[in-house]
Scaffold this motif. Sequence first.
Motif, mmCIF file in Angstrom:
data_model
loop_
_atom_site.group_PDB
_atom_site.id
_atom_site.type_symbol
_atom_site.label_atom_id
_atom_site.label_comp_id
_atom_site.label_asym_id
_atom_site.label_seq_id
_atom_site.Cartn_x
_atom_site.Cartn_y
_atom_site.Cartn_z
ATOM 1 N N PRO A 48 -31.919 24.642 -64.453
ATOM 2 C CA PRO A 48 -31.822 25.521 -63.404
ATOM 3 C C PRO A 48 -33.338 26.037 -62.684
ATOM 4 N N ILE A 49 -33.256 26.654 -61.607
ATOM 5 C CA ILE A 49 -34.155 26.784 -60.863
ATOM 6 C C ILE A 49 -34.543 28.488 -60.614
ATOM 7 N N SER A 50 -35.709 28.721 -60.836
ATOM 8 C CA SER A 50 -36.137 30.115 -60.604
ATOM 9 C C SER A 50 -37.547 30.122 -60.286
ATOM 10 N N GLU A 51 -38.015 31.409 -59.657
ATOM 11 C CA GLU A 51 -39.286 31.387 -59.160
ATOM 12 C C GLU A 51 -40.251 31.946 -60.362
ATOM 13 N N TYR A 52 -39.503 32.484 -61.195
ATOM 14 C CA TYR A 52 -39.932 33.003 -62.493
ATOM 15 C C TYR A 52 -40.741 32.451 -63.865
ATOM 16 N N VAL A 53 -40.356 31.190 -63.540
ATOM 17 C CA VAL A 53 -40.642 30.173 -64.648
ATOM 18 C C VAL A 53 -42.256 30.085 -64.761
ATOM 19 N N LYS A 54 -42.497 30.179 -65.968
ATOM 20 C CA LYS A 54 -44.248 29.929 -66.269
ATOM 21 C C LYS A 54 -44.262 28.531 -67.149
ATOM 22 N N LYS A 55 -45.428 28.041 -67.421
ATOM 23 C CA LYS A 55 -45.704 26.823 -68.116
ATOM 24 C C LYS A 55 -45.957 27.566 -69.489
ATOM 25 N N ILE A 56 -45.243 27.105 -70.579
ATOM 26 C CA ILE A 56 -45.339 27.573 -72.032
ATOM 27 C C ILE A 56 -46.536 27.433 -72.502
ATOM 28 N N SER A 110 -27.629 23.188 -65.945
ATOM 29 C CA SER A 110 -27.137 24.136 -64.978
ATOM 30 C C SER A 110 -25.778 24.372 -64.560
ATOM 31 N N GLU A 132 -36.678 31.017 -75.017
ATOM 32 C CA GLU A 132 -37.500 30.129 -74.058
ATOM 33 C C GLU A 132 -36.603 29.502 -73.136
ATOM 34 N N ALA A 133 -36.074 29.921 -72.068
ATOM 35 C CA ALA A 133 -35.016 29.118 -71.350
ATOM 36 C C ALA A 133 -35.912 28.201 -70.304
ATOM 37 N N VAL A 134 -35.714 27.017 -70.635
ATOM 38 C CA VAL A 134 -36.315 26.114 -69.717
ATOM 39 C C VAL A 134 -35.708 26.014 -68.296
ATOM 40 N N GLY A 135 -36.496 25.966 -67.318
ATOM 41 C CA GLY A 135 -36.071 25.807 -66.142
ATOM 42 C C GLY A 135 -37.264 25.101 -65.134
ATOM 43 N N GLN A 138 -39.068 27.218 -58.187
ATOM 44 C CA GLN A 138 -38.478 26.972 -56.963
ATOM 45 C C GLN A 138 -39.343 26.356 -55.978
#
Lengths: 138, 138
Positions: A48-56, A110, A132-135, A138
């Motif tokens: 899935p796509i999101s603007e809030y994902v960050k590198k773990i 997704s 930690e949901a992977v995405g 965006q």
Amino acid sequence: MKKRLQSKKRRPVPVPIASMGDIAFLLIIFFMVCSEASKDKEMDVVLPISEYVKKIELTVVARVAVDKNGDIYFDGVNVDSAKDVEWGIRALLTETISDDQRHVQFKCDSALPKETFEPVIKAIAAGGGIIEAVGEIQ
Amino acid sequence: MSRKRYSKEKKHRSGEIPTGSFSDIAFLLIIYFLVATTLVKVKTIAADLPSGEKSSQTQSDKTPIVNLRGSEIFFNDKKVSVDLLNERLAELNLGEKIPSKRVIMLESTKGTPYENYFQVLAGISANQGVVAIVEDDK
């Protein structure tokens, strides 16, 4: 004069190569110790796509994945149900002290419906894991 | 006579191990590891779902609730887009509240795709909310 010039010819400089093997083997050992083998098999998952994902930046205690067909994987091993995920996480988190040791990576296709993925999310939470949901960004 | 000569020759053999190619082998191994390794840092969102006891009633009437009905998103029973939901969540200033007041309830109908679920989870987690999943009545 000419003779002197001839005597100035460059002498072959011996390059010390005796320790090259040792250096190379030390490098191999370094790579092997520092690397972490991926437990995720190549799965058919559209993230899935999101603007809030960050590198773990932290280490996850376990990896849970649900592929396109709804098959559940716990650390790369196919399990029968979400209950197996809960027990697996409970077993891994028995001796954890801090929250940093509770992170569980969750990868899911997704397009999957709620009935397939929600039991797995609940199982991770019930086992005490922080998801930690992977995405994809965006 | 011939036996004697043979035994003498054997004694003179030196038992040196050829180590000249060790460095080559080691460097080839390094190159193999470097080529075969894939360095992956996945991008995630963190969602801490409290694993408490099931409650038969909602915490309070003022607890914000997000409903996912298929591809539609409702925030406190008003239809919103993902961007609008993020704005609403930002207005709540959840980061400044105590953890028990940061709860956002998440309810979803059957068939809700993970894509929508993930975007809402990402929005709540980015605004420092704590997700409480609402279970279906059976």
